[in-house]
Write an enzyme that holds these catalytic residues in place. Sequence first.
Site: not given
Ligand code: ADP
Ligand code: MG
Length: 403
Positions: A35, A200, A358, A382
Amino acid sequence: MRTLNTLPVLAGKRVVLRCDLNVPLDGDRITDDGRILASVPTIKRLTDAGASVVVISHLGRPEGKPEAKYSLAPAAKRLGELLGQEVFFATDTIGSEASGAVKALAPGGVVVLENLRFNAGETSKDAAERTQFAKALAEFGDFFVSDGFGVVHRKQASVYELAELLPSAAGLLIEQEVAVLQKLTVDPVRPYVVVLGGSKVSDKLGVIDHLLPTVDKLLVGGGMVFTFLAALGHKVGSSLLEQDQIETCREYLKRASELGIEVVLPTDIVVASKFGADAEVEITAADAIEQTPFGASGLGLDIGPASAERFATEILAAKTIFWNGPMGVFEIDKFANGTRTVAKALSETDGFGVVGGGDSAAAVRILGFSDDQFGHISTGGGASLEFLEGKELPGLSILGLDK
Ligand code: ADP
Ligand code: MG
């Protein structure tokens, strides 16, 4: 949307520049400086034009008061290194040190002020409080340039009110991010494949809802998978599960099949005995997660190798790809294969591949890929999701973007 070219002569003027220097830190070590790097072109453009630049940003989520671990000092230092010039760091945001540093700025000079969110006015729910804080920031410049793409979905003082108080325009990063996202929303080149993962479902439901009718295929990985598998009636052990979203996932699957859109779910899963690098691991079919030696305590922490290969094949065949959310717990190498395989396919596809989010952006860099291997790596998680959801983003509409 008003861009930098719409601002009058910049030479000898002061510009307040909202960047997004919200980088992940390990102590005071920056683990991914993407960033900060993304903020450099606009700063250079402004200083080359003879303006002095007052950089403002947030970092993390301090609650309206100073907290040492959220200081922007490491980010300011890194910015100086990347710019190859001295960058002064003010240890307050609108206090005497900040105003002294701003007054002392020579043309071409750059100062970074301390974390905006050390001030309650930045994120206040009360518009009057935000305006009051924005007025103090507006004192520091002749113009306002908004370039913190990661925060444009927030109605916050330095994103929204400040843009009303000074002649304002979007910086180069926001201009580029918006151009990319428009490619995904206005007539994307087909096949258009969206890959969603992360932790999530509830964070990503809005985007699934909006994108379903526009994509050709939706690939689902990450922690969200288990709520979808539960919607199909499978047991998921102790994996992440959002009970209250099962019904919604079931409806999405039904709607997708009515629309003729394929939702590709993993067919195999990496199941762990516990959460951690020293866990025992089994690969099992997605409908047999509890049938490992770990039984119902098994945790699905990555998509399996066959699923990862399937996802890669889809990505290689697509012409437009948007990927948000890691396929597994990539932070632990044992569970990084799915994310690595998807990232590799995205770096090899002839299609236009966008990484948003992120953690996803951090993942591809931590796994050793470089930014130029992808069509685009968005700096906004987001913000890019809300854009794709078709929502109006306050920080963009205030710069004149029509939605
Ligand atoms: P982004 O920031 O790219 O939008 P998120 O914040 O939604 O992504 O999710 C990132 C997190 O999801 C990571 O820290 C990763 O460890 C977690 N994650 C991915 N797959 C799983 C899983 N099967 N169980 C628990 N956590 C998970
Ligand atoms: Mg995230």
